[in-house]
Design a protein around this motif. Structure first.
Motif, PDB file in Angstrom:
ATOM      1  N   LEU A 121       0.824  -1.212   0.000  1.00  0.00           N
ATOM      2  CA  LEU A 121       0.000   0.000   0.000  1.00  0.00           C
ATOM      3  C   LEU A 121       0.860   1.265   0.000  1.00  0.00           C
ATOM      4  CD1 LEU A 121      -2.872  -1.021   2.421  1.00  0.00           C
ATOM      5  CD2 LEU A 121      -3.052  -0.573  -0.037  1.00  0.00           C
ATOM      6  N   ASP A 122       1.973   1.243   0.719  1.00  0.00           N
ATOM      7  CA  ASP A 122       2.899   2.385   0.699  1.00  0.00           C
ATOM      8  C   ASP A 122       3.406   2.629  -0.725  1.00  0.00           C
ATOM      9  OD1 ASP A 122       2.749   3.000   3.379  1.00  0.00           O
ATOM     10  OD2 ASP A 122       4.628   2.003   3.918  1.00  0.00           O
ATOM     11  N   ARG A 123       3.762   1.560  -1.410  1.00  0.00           N
ATOM     12  CA  ARG A 123       4.270   1.698  -2.781  1.00  0.00           C
ATOM     13  C   ARG A 123       3.202   2.238  -3.719  1.00  0.00           C
ATOM     14  NH1 ARG A 123       7.727  -3.830  -2.815  1.00  0.00           N
ATOM     15  NH2 ARG A 123       9.537  -2.983  -1.737  1.00  0.00           N
ATOM     16  N   VAL A 124       1.976   1.760  -3.572  1.00  0.00           N
ATOM     17  CA  VAL A 124       0.876   2.275  -4.387  1.00  0.00           C
ATOM     18  C   VAL A 124       0.645   3.754  -4.071  1.00  0.00           C
ATOM     19  CG1 VAL A 124      -1.620   2.139  -4.775  1.00  0.00           C
ATOM     20  CG2 VAL A 124      -0.255   0.055  -4.695  1.00  0.00           C
ATOM     21  N   GLY A 125       0.680   4.102  -2.798  1.00  0.00           N
ATOM     22  CA  GLY A 125       0.511   5.501  -2.408  1.00  0.00           C
ATOM     23  C   GLY A 125       1.571   6.401  -3.026  1.00  0.00           C
ATOM     24  N   LEU A 126       2.806   5.945  -3.044  1.00  0.00           N
ATOM     25  CA  LEU A 126       3.875   6.734  -3.660  1.00  0.00           C
ATOM     26  C   LEU A 126       3.666   6.883  -5.158  1.00  0.00           C
ATOM     27  CD1 LEU A 126       7.016   5.442  -1.724  1.00  0.00           C
ATOM     28  CD2 LEU A 126       6.002   7.740  -1.620  1.00  0.00           C
ATOM     29  N   LYS A 127       3.176   5.841  -5.804  1.00  0.00           N
ATOM     30  CA  LYS A 127       2.903   5.938  -7.249  1.00  0.00           C
ATOM     31  C   LYS A 127       1.773   6.927  -7.524  1.00  0.00           C
ATOM     32  CE  LYS A 127       4.577   1.439  -8.678  1.00  0.00           C
ATOM     33  NZ  LYS A 127       5.398   1.598  -9.847  1.00  0.00           N
ATOM     34  N   VAL A 128       0.739   6.906  -6.700  1.00  0.00           N
ATOM     35  CA  VAL A 128      -0.369   7.855  -6.863  1.00  0.00           C
ATOM     36  C   VAL A 128       0.128   9.274  -6.622  1.00  0.00           C
ATOM     37  CG1 VAL A 128      -2.576   8.613  -5.888  1.00  0.00           C
ATOM     38  CG2 VAL A 128      -2.164   6.185  -6.305  1.00  0.00           C
ATOM     39  N   LEU A 129       0.937   9.456  -5.590  1.00  0.00           N
ATOM     40  CA  LEU A 129       1.493  10.775  -5.299  1.00  0.00           C
ATOM     41  C   LEU A 129       2.380  11.259  -6.439  1.00  0.00           C
ATOM     42  CD1 LEU A 129       1.607  12.984  -3.145  1.00  0.00           C
ATOM     43  CD2 LEU A 129       3.529  11.772  -2.124  1.00  0.00           C
ATOM     44  N   ASP A 130       3.191  10.368  -6.984  1.00  0.00           N
ATOM     45  CA  ASP A 130       4.036  10.704  -8.124  1.00  0.00           C
ATOM     46  C   ASP A 130       3.186  11.154  -9.318  1.00  0.00           C
ATOM     47  OD1 ASP A 130       6.770  10.562  -9.492  1.00  0.00           O
ATOM     48  OD2 ASP A 130       5.547   9.267 -10.775  1.00  0.00           O
ATOM     49  N   GLY A 131       2.125  10.423  -9.591  1.00  0.00           N
ATOM     50  CA  GLY A 131       1.230  10.802 -10.689  1.00  0.00           C
ATOM     51  C   GLY A 131       0.588  12.156 -10.464  1.00  0.00           C
ATOM     52  N   HIS A 132       0.222  12.431  -9.226  1.00  0.00           N
ATOM     53  CA  HIS A 132      -0.392  13.715  -8.897  1.00  0.00           C
ATOM     54  C   HIS A 132       0.598  14.855  -9.121  1.00  0.00           C
ATOM     55  CE1 HIS A 132      -3.104  16.515  -7.018  1.00  0.00           C
ATOM     56  NE2 HIS A 132      -2.249  16.773  -6.051  1.00  0.00           N
ATOM     57  N   VAL A 133       1.829  14.645  -8.675  1.00  0.00           N
ATOM     58  CA  VAL A 133       2.862  15.678  -8.832  1.00  0.00           C
ATOM     59  C   VAL A 133       3.161  15.921 -10.306  1.00  0.00           C
ATOM     60  CG1 VAL A 133       5.328  16.170  -8.491  1.00  0.00           C
ATOM     61  CG2 VAL A 133       3.933  15.343  -6.589  1.00  0.00           C
ATOM     62  N   HIS A 134       3.296  14.847 -11.078  1.00  0.00           N
ATOM     63  CA  HIS A 134       3.668  14.987 -12.485  1.00  0.00           C
ATOM     64  C   HIS A 134       2.481  15.274 -13.397  1.00  0.00           C
ATOM     65  CE1 HIS A 134       7.327  13.036 -10.930  1.00  0.00           C
ATOM     66  NE2 HIS A 134       7.896  13.848 -11.788  1.00  0.00           N
ATOM     67  N   GLY A 135       1.311  15.361 -12.842  1.00  0.00           N
ATOM     68  CA  GLY A 135       0.116  15.689 -13.624  1.00  0.00           C
ATOM     69  C   GLY A 135      -0.499  16.976 -13.119  1.00  0.00           C
ATOM     70  N   CYS A 136      -1.367  16.837 -12.159  1.00  0.00           N
ATOM     71  CA  CYS A 136      -2.145  17.980 -11.643  1.00  0.00           C
ATOM     72  C   CYS A 136      -1.268  19.122 -11.136  1.00  0.00           C
ATOM     73  CB  CYS A 136      -3.055  17.517 -10.504  1.00  0.00           C
ATOM     74  SG  CYS A 136      -4.258  16.271 -10.978  1.00  0.00           S
ATOM     75  N   VAL A 137      -0.297  18.793 -10.304  1.00  0.00           N
ATOM     76  CA  VAL A 137       0.521  19.851  -9.693  1.00  0.00           C
ATOM     77  C   VAL A 137       1.393  20.527 -10.741  1.00  0.00           C
ATOM     78  CG1 VAL A 137       2.311  20.337  -7.978  1.00  0.00           C
ATOM     79  CG2 VAL A 137       0.463  18.736  -7.428  1.00  0.00           C
ATOM     80  N   ARG A 138       2.033  19.745 -11.594  1.00  0.00           N
ATOM     81  CA  ARG A 138       2.894  20.324 -12.625  1.00  0.00           C
ATOM     82  C   ARG A 138       2.108  21.263 -13.535  1.00  0.00           C
ATOM     83  NH1 ARG A 138       4.850  16.131 -16.526  1.00  0.00           N
ATOM     84  NH2 ARG A 138       2.744  16.445 -17.237  1.00  0.00           N
ATOM     85  N   ASP A 139       0.924  20.822 -13.948  1.00  0.00           N
ATOM     86  CA  ASP A 139       0.104  21.656 -14.829  1.00  0.00           C
ATOM     87  C   ASP A 139      -0.310  22.955 -14.146  1.00  0.00           C
ATOM     88  OD1 ASP A 139       0.362  19.620 -16.647  1.00  0.00           O
ATOM     89  OD2 ASP A 139      -1.679  18.843 -16.360  1.00  0.00           O
TER      90      ASP A 139
END
Length: 67
Positions: free
Chosen positions: A22-40
């Motif tokens: 679950l920690d690994r999945v959470g980090l992947k979701v956080l990574d996606g958020h940073v490289h998608g929503c936050v970056r934009d």
């Protein structure tokens, strides 16, 4: 495993594996958020960028507390 009366340390091992997964999945979701929503939002600037930065910090804080 509890219902089938498995050995306690085997249950704890499985719990640890699930938490790690679950920690690994959470980090992947956080990574996606940073490289998608936050970056934009940062690229656009303005109040949306500030809101996303605050949201990101809250998400990281929440994620770090869970550990």
């Amino acid at each position: 495993m509890v219902e089938s009366d498995e050995y306690c340390t085997d249950i704890l091992t499985q719990i640890s594996a699930a938490v790690t997964a679950l920690d690994r999945v959470g980090l992947k979701v956080l990574d996606g958020h940073v490289h998608g929503c936050v970056r934009d939002a940062m690229a656009e600037g303005g109040s949306e960028a500030e809101a996303k930065a605050a949201e990101l910090l809250e998400a990281v804080e929440r994620f770090a507390r869970m550990r």
